[in-house]
Scaffold this active site. Structure first.
Site, PDB file in Angstrom:
ATOM      1  N   MET A 214      43.606  71.610  33.643  1.00 34.59           N
ATOM      2  CA  MET A 214      43.338  70.267  33.393  1.00 34.59           C
ATOM      3  C   MET A 214      41.874  70.146  33.950  1.00 34.59           C
ATOM      4  SD  MET A 214      45.114  67.786  36.191  1.00 34.59           S
ATOM      5  CE  MET A 214      44.989  67.985  38.174  1.00 34.59           C
TER       6      MET A 214
ATOM      7  N   ARG B 175      50.385  66.364  42.028  1.00 32.45           N
ATOM      8  CA  ARG B 175      50.312  65.733  43.629  1.00 32.45           C
ATOM      9  C   ARG B 175      51.743  66.060  44.334  1.00 32.45           C
ATOM     10  NH1 ARG B 175      47.177  60.277  42.207  1.00 32.45           N
ATOM     11  NH2 ARG B 175      45.312  61.225  42.265  1.00 32.45           N
TER      12      ARG B 175
ATOM     13  N   TYR C  74      41.953  68.468  46.917  1.00 31.58           N
ATOM     14  CA  TYR C  74      42.266  68.241  45.252  1.00 31.58           C
ATOM     15  C   TYR C  74      43.373  67.502  45.092  1.00 31.58           C
ATOM     16  CZ  TYR C  74      44.873  72.965  45.635  1.00 31.58           C
ATOM     17  OH  TYR C  74      45.748  74.102  46.024  1.00 31.58           O
ATOM     18  N   GLU C  75      43.412  67.184  43.424  1.00 31.79           N
ATOM     19  CA  GLU C  75      44.642  66.115  43.175  1.00 31.79           C
ATOM     20  C   GLU C  75      44.215  64.680  43.817  1.00 31.79           C
ATOM     21  OE1 GLU C  75      45.496  67.053  40.463  1.00 31.79           O
ATOM     22  OE2 GLU C  75      45.203  69.190  40.774  1.00 31.79           O
ATOM     23  N   GLY C  76      43.089  64.255  44.349  1.00 29.48           N
ATOM     24  CA  GLY C  76      42.705  63.261  44.858  1.00 29.48           C
ATOM     25  C   GLY C  76      42.822  63.515  46.423  1.00 29.48           C
TER      26      GLY C  76
END
Length: 596
Positions: A162, A295, A439-441
């Site tokens: 992604m 997540r 990562y991933e927020g």
């Protein structure tokens, strides 16, 4: 030294014993996955992880990935390991059967993920990103794209990525600049630069399928103007085989503090041919399908590293001779006692153990909800499961990764000076664990998502999926002579969480910064209560098994003793977290900016 044996007994406990009353079980679509079958799956996964992936963990870290003439080479042994991984069907374990997957329960898949992450978290990212891409395509891609790409991605022949982040925009995707120009044949030409792309280029698969966020020429400003596109590394020919090289290439790989065997790429798209996934200007919605799945997976990375760090520290604490016990010599036949006799070493080991078992209990609960959300026979069950997954996803991602780093740090501390040396192997766990909090927020973003989106959603309906079972358990067990004292501790922590929720709801309506200042503490508090609930349930089950004398006394006694340590030494954090939330934003936001 990196030590790991899959904790299969505890995995069976959280899978088959701990959550049978949660209302997320008895799913007809998953009836074929009996305890005997899942036991075989977990045992075989353990062998693969221990025998194939673990030996590559440190060597992969030492060697890292290299970029040669636009091609990324993974470390020695990774190609062979990936082949064994895909030939065994591990990449397709929980994927849809209609595209070649095995359709196993997420409750089983997450335990396998934990083993993979414990033994080689860098390796886990290659199939992990692919599974996330498959999740997005399964929901949003048209039938033509699904038919052309999903079978090869599910088989592991092709991988996925992604592509969100750009040099100037990370969390704020409204600043995104990558452009997509429509072509006459229904495809698009994408141009732009992306950074931090995990598995963006590598030598494990014959093709790489990039999911890229970009803007169409007529896109409105901000996040409402972002679309999602499928952009393959190689364009498939008429037979579906990789053919012409597309305009997507890796220009550099990042030099990172950890995850060195995972290729983190800078990607350049130059008139790269792609196809729209989903509706125009609604790409963020599609991408979040992928991100939400990732997540939970990132949280499992924290748990896996925490377990490996714990086991390595236990091995060292039993092997390292240093000093004598404070209460008198324990091993007079040796020049010194092993350091496991010392209270502070035991404190560190038990902290790691409790965090790992607590996280495993919560993750099993969430994974069962993932199954019910997808396969539940009744609408009410699916809705309640969906609410619970939405509420707990930021908790799993943020708290598990926080605790993974804490456990890795404690492992280094147990090793003393040797832990700071690369040859010990445990310093790698600290370096590998750190990225999972980013990562991933970032974990701060997860906390904001929890208090800003999940708490007020549907007039607080998401909260009921968590609060109701905890409250019901407290009411039913507060007078239980076996666990009543523990349940009283759960009650106090739960009341702190309820009070904190009310404070944030009241203040946040007037001032969003109040919620923002409390968010990280609130997320930790909710995670502690979730763990406390799981430990109390585990203690009730373990006490019953011990009284019945059915066997495995050592396992159940250790479960009770770990729960006791959690309640006495870790759960009291809930009181200080409540006080910090109650204090409000003043000391945070009143500090003069120029004084920093």
């Amino acid at each position: 030294m990196q030590i790991y044996t899959a904790p299969l007994r505890d995995m069976r406990f959280v899978l088959n014993e701990l959550h049978t009353d949660d209302g997320f079980g008895d799913i007809p679509a998953l009836a074929d996955f009996t305890p005997d079958l899942t036991e075989a799956v977990l045992s075989e996964a353990a062998k693969l992880c221990q025998d194939v992936l673990l030996p590559l963990n440190r060597s992969g870290d030492e060697e890292g990935c290299t970029l040669e003439n636009g091609v990324v080479r993974t470390p020695k042994g990774f190609i062979e390991a990936y082949k064994a991984f895909t030939e065994g069907g591990w990449n397709a374990l929980v994927l849809p059967p209609e595209w070649g997957g095995q359709g196993a329960p997420e409750a089983v898949g997450k335990l396998v993920e934990e083993m993979i992450c414990a033994t080689n978290v860098s390796f886990s990212l290659y199939p992990g990103l692919t599974n996330g891409a498959i999740a997005a395509l399964t929901v949003y891609a048209n039938d033509t794209l699904k038919q052309e790409y999903l079978p090869k991605m599910v088989s592991g022949e092709w991988s996925g990525t992604m592509c969100l982040t750009e040099p100037h925009c990370g969390t704020d995707l409204g600043l995104l600049r990558t452009r997509a120009e429509p072509g006459e044949d229904g495809s698009y030409k994408l141009s732009g630069a992306k950074i931090f792309i995990s598995a963006g280029e590598h030598d494990l698969t014959t093709n790489i399928v990039h999911l890229v966020l970009a803007r169409l020429p007529d896109a409105p400003k901000g996040v409402k103007g972002i679309s999602l596109f499928l952009v393959p590394k190689y364009l498939p020919d008429a037979d579906g085989n990789p053919s012409v090289r597309n305009g997507a290439r890796c220009t550099a790989i990042e030099h990172k503090m950890g995850l060195k065997a995972s290729a983190t790429c800078q990607m350049l798209f130059e008139d790269a041919k792609g196809w729209l996934v989903g509706e125009p200007h609604r790409g963020l919605e599609a991408m979040f399908t992928m991100m939400n799945a990732e997540r939970v997976g990132v949280g499992i990375q924290g748990l896996g590293i925490g377990e490996a760090a714990y086991q390595s520290a236990v091995w060292y604490a039993k092997d390292r001779l240093q000093g004598r016990s404070l209460s008198g010599t324990k091993h007079p036949d040796k020049p010194a006692d092993p350091i496991i006799v010392h209270p502070d070493v035991r404190r560190m080991l038990l902290t790691m153990r409790a965090w790992n078992e607590g996280c495993r209990g919560v993750s099993a609960w969430v994974a069962r909800a993932l199954d019910a959300e997808k396969h539940g026979a009744e609408p009410e069950q699916r809705q309640r499961a969906s609410d619970f997954v939405a509420l707990m996803t930021p908790v799993v991602k943020a708290m598990f990764t926080d605790l993974g780093l804490e456990s890795a740090s404690l492992a280094v501390q147990c090793y003393g000076g040797h832990g700071f040396i690369r040859e010990s192997g445990v310093e790698q766990y600290m370096r590998d664990a750190r990225i999972a909090m980013l990562y991933e927020g970032t974990n701060g973003i997860q906390a904001l998502d929890l208090v800003g989106r999940k708490l007020p959603a549907e007039m607080g309906r998401y909260l009921r999926s968590f609060f109701h079972p905890v409250s019901d358990f407290i009411d039913a067990n507060l007078e239980d002579p076996a666990i009543g004292k523990m349940v009283a501790g759960l009650k106090r922590a739960f009341e702190a969480l309820q009070g904190a929720t009310a404070i944030i709801a009241e203040r946040g309506m007037k001032d969003p910064e109040e919620g923002g200042a409390a968010a990280t503490d609130y997320l930790r508090l909710m995670g502690l209560v979730a763990m406390a609930y799981c430990f109390a349930k585990a203690t009730k089950l373990a006490s019953r098994e011990l009284m019945s004398g059915t066997g495995e006394a050592a396992f159940y006694k250790a479960k009770i003793d770990t729960a006791r340590f959690f309640y006495e030494k870790l759960l009291p954090q809930s009181a200080s977290l409540y006080l910090a939330i109650k204090a409000g934003k003043g000391s945070v936001m009143d500090f003069a900016e120029e004084a920093f």
